[in-house]
Enzyme design. Structure first.
Site, PDB file in Angstrom:
ATOM      1  N   HIS A  77       1.834  -6.908   1.146  1.00 36.70           N
ATOM      2  CA  HIS A  77       0.719  -5.963   0.995  1.00 36.70           C
ATOM      3  C   HIS A  77      -0.201  -5.951   2.211  1.00 36.70           C
ATOM      4  O   HIS A  77      -1.033  -5.057   2.336  1.00 36.70           O
ATOM      5  CB  HIS A  77      -0.102  -6.317  -0.249  1.00 36.70           C
ATOM      6  CG  HIS A  77       0.641  -6.068  -1.530  1.00 36.70           C
ATOM      7  ND1 HIS A  77       0.271  -5.092  -2.429  1.00 36.70           N
ATOM      8  CD2 HIS A  77       1.741  -6.649  -2.067  1.00 36.70           C
ATOM      9  CE1 HIS A  77       1.101  -5.095  -3.455  1.00 36.70           C
ATOM     10  NE2 HIS A  77       2.006  -6.034  -3.265  1.00 36.70           N
TER      11      HIS A  77
ATOM     12  N   ASP B  26      -6.279  -3.690   8.339  1.00 34.56           N
ATOM     13  CA  ASP B  26      -6.056  -3.629   6.894  1.00 34.56           C
ATOM     14  C   ASP B  26      -4.649  -3.112   6.651  1.00 34.56           C
ATOM     15  O   ASP B  26      -4.253  -2.105   7.261  1.00 34.56           O
ATOM     16  CB  ASP B  26      -7.083  -2.665   6.263  1.00 34.56           C
ATOM     17  CG  ASP B  26      -7.405  -3.011   4.819  1.00 34.56           C
ATOM     18  OD1 ASP B  26      -6.537  -3.621   4.156  1.00 34.56           O
ATOM     19  OD2 ASP B  26      -8.506  -2.673   4.351  1.00 34.56           O
TER      20      ASP B  26
HETATM   21  C1  G6P Z   1      -5.514  -8.505  -0.892  1.00 30.72           C
HETATM   22  C2  G6P Z   1      -4.148  -9.149  -1.038  1.00 30.72           C
HETATM   23  C3  G6P Z   1      -3.858  -9.497  -2.472  1.00 30.72           C
HETATM   24  C4  G6P Z   1      -4.998 -10.315  -3.046  1.00 30.72           C
HETATM   25  C5  G6P Z   1      -6.305  -9.535  -2.910  1.00 30.72           C
HETATM   26  C6  G6P Z   1      -7.513 -10.277  -3.484  1.00 30.72           C
HETATM   27  O1  G6P Z   1      -5.512  -7.227  -1.399  1.00 30.72           O
HETATM   28  O2  G6P Z   1      -3.141  -8.309  -0.533  1.00 30.72           O
HETATM   29  O3  G6P Z   1      -2.648 -10.225  -2.572  1.00 30.72           O
HETATM   30  O4  G6P Z   1      -4.745 -10.652  -4.385  1.00 30.72           O
HETATM   31  O5  G6P Z   1      -6.517  -9.264  -1.557  1.00 30.72           O
HETATM   32  O6  G6P Z   1      -7.631 -11.539  -2.912  1.00 30.72           O
HETATM   33  P1  G6P Z   1      -7.626 -12.880  -3.777  1.00 30.72           P
HETATM   34  O7  G6P Z   1      -7.670 -13.970  -2.777  1.00 30.72           O
HETATM   35  O8  G6P Z   1      -8.853 -12.802  -4.624  1.00 30.72           O
HETATM   36  O9  G6P Z   1      -6.364 -12.877  -4.609  1.00 30.72           O
END
Ligand code: G6P
Length: 484
Positions: free
Chosen positions: A169, A380
């Site tokens: 992602h 991003d």
């Molecule tokens: C990004 C990443 C996700 C992640 C999200 C939130 O979008 O691609 O994999 O889950 O951030 O971050 P966190 O550390 O809270 O999971």
């Protein structure tokens, strides 16, 4: 290598993602339950999971024992347990202080810590073991994101009969940066356990192809990697599949009467300004929040936006135990105070800063209340906020200032594209986005809305799964087909 017979589970489709799509709810009686957390990824995968007997393997977000299989809101889930040490080493350490900054062009300095790497391997093994045990013979397994890059190979070693897809992602960096990682070979090898590797942009896929040649010694041809020289050749495809949002659902929320009314109320609460600028981000150093604030501060000093202008900056709390995030919070809050100190009049600060997380309805109301949306990341993978904004603007009003360093910039041609490091350019784009004529703004918004309506998250999931279905798998005995 074990076959399907002694290890197989019952699920035809297994999603493996760092996080479960549920939030913990503390009940009045002291117990806990789980509430599905709405998000684009779940929305896209839910119908596929329903049709193909799907299960979602993930983590709850805290330290605790393995939850195992459970159900919430009609979704079959499997909760992997992590110890406090694993949360520190894997999540806070290797994921968020090593890989995250490394993959985002070293905007912050990555930390390379050997204990964290051990925890990363341990946790990846845990996810892989769970997935391999749940997948039915010939099942499709879809692994997500940078937290789980070793999982494809670990599953492959246990189950040669399944189809494995992986989607990254976030960006995949150019080799000169990726090469800093002391464990670059293991990470590339982990990913090459998949049949199909999806990235946000073609550049990311290209960067990975180069890394697989340089760090793994693989041969590549077009988008195909031949990882094992001399042995039975199992090709792996690496290509771009830009992710999107659930456009129809977002529009439906925005069209609700209460949401539209709330949008008007928000403008009233802000003092009925002439111009509302909006930023909505996780409080993360990749998002360019400081660059945006500084540009805005200068525009106010120069009097180029008119006196009745406000900026609403929502910065939702994120990764608060990681040092770089604490430092960023301090810096953002000092900057907001400085701008307000210099430019506020009693009762009307030019920046409304909200360090909070909001439900989808409130977000939709904010999108509708804005005149100009500011999305200025330094890097991003995609940036779904920009697509959410576009999907919510059923009124076809509002303009978008968008960093060229986002995946979304490839698709949203109606935006005012900026290099956020170029303060003069950013200021100029904000002024243009705030002052173009209504007809021109509408034309731009319409074009972006067409794109986001057609290429929504369901389209993304279907395209990826179709490509995975067509990928030649390593095991000729594999009978499974990816669910459509
Ligand atoms: C990004 C990443 C996700 C992640 C999200 C939130 O979008 O691609 O994999 O889950 O951030 O971050 P966190 O550390 O809270 O999971």
């Amino acid at each position: 290598m074990s076959g399907p017979d002694d290890r197989a589970g019952d699920y035809g489709f297994v999603v493996v993602a760092s996080r479960l799509p549920v939030d913990r709810v503390e009940e009045a009686d002291g117990g806990t339950s789980w509430r599905p957390s709405p998000g684009g990824l779940v929305a896209a995968l839910e119908p596929v999971m329903r049709k193909a007997d799907g299960v979602w393997v993930g983590w709850t977000g805290g330290a605790g024992p393995e939850l195992g299989a459970f159900e919430a809101g009609g979704l079959q889930l499997f909760g992997v347990g992590l110890s406090a040490e694993q949360v520190r080493g894997h999540y806070e350490g290797f994921c968020n202080a090593t890989l995250w900054p490394l993959y985002h062009d070293v905007i912050a300095q990555p930390v390379f810590d050997r204990d964290w790497w051990d925890r990363y391997q341990e946790v990846n093994r845990r996810f892989a073991r769970a997935a391999a045990g749940l997948a039915a013979p010939g099942a499709t397994i879809w692994v997500h994101d940078y937290q789980l890059q070793l999982v494809p190979r670990m599953i492959r070693e246990q189950r040669s009969d399944v189809r494995i897809g992986f989607f990254n992602h976030i960006p995949f960096p150019c080799y000169e940066i990726f090469a800093q990682l002391p464990w670059r070979r293991q990470v590339v090898g982990g990913l090459l356990g998949a049949d199909l590797l999806g990235f946000q942009r073609r550049n990311d896929a290209g960067n990975f192809l180069r890394a697989s040649r340089r760090a793994w010694g693989a041969l590549t041809r077009g988008s195909t990697v031949r990882p094992e020289r001399g042995r039975q050749v199992r090709p792996v495809r690496a290509a771009a599949f830009p992710i999107s949002v659930d456009s129809a659902a977002l529009e439906q929320i925005a069209r609700q009467q209460e949401v539209t009314a709330r949008a008007r109320e928000i403008r009233d609460l802000l003092g009925d300004p002439d111009l509302v600028l909006l930023g909505i981000d996780r409080l993360d150093y990749t998002k360019g929040i400081l660059h945006r604030l500084n540009a805005y501060g200068e525009l106010l000093s120069e009097g180029r936006l008119g006196p009745r202008t406000v900026l609403v900056q929502v910065a939702s709390p994120s990764r608060e135990r990681v040092e770089a995030y604490r430092a960023l919070r301090d810096e953002v809050e000092v900057t907001v105070s400085r701008i307000n100190g210099e430019h506020a009049e009693l009762g009307s600060p030019p920046v409304h800063y909200l360090h909070q997380t909001y439900p989808r309805e409130e977000m939709a109301a904010l999108y509708l209340a804005a005149d100009v949306m500011l999305v200025t990341p330094l890097r991003d993978g995609m940036n779904l906020v920009s697509k959410e904004y576009v999907a919510s603007r059923y009124d076809e009003n509002g303009t978008l200032v968008l960093s060229e360093f986002t995946g979304a910039a490839d698709e949203l041609g109606g935006a005012f594209l900026v290099n956020p490091y170029d303060t003069e350019g950013l200021k100029g784009a904000i002024v243009r986005a705030a002052t173009i004529g209504r007809a021109e703004a509408r034309r731009r918004m319409r074009a972006m809305r067409r794109r986001v309506a057609e290429y929504d998250v369901a389209h993304w999931a279907a395209t990826f799964l179709e490509a995975l279905n067509q990928a030649p798998t390593g095991d000729s005995a594999s009978g499974g087909a990816a669910p459509g």
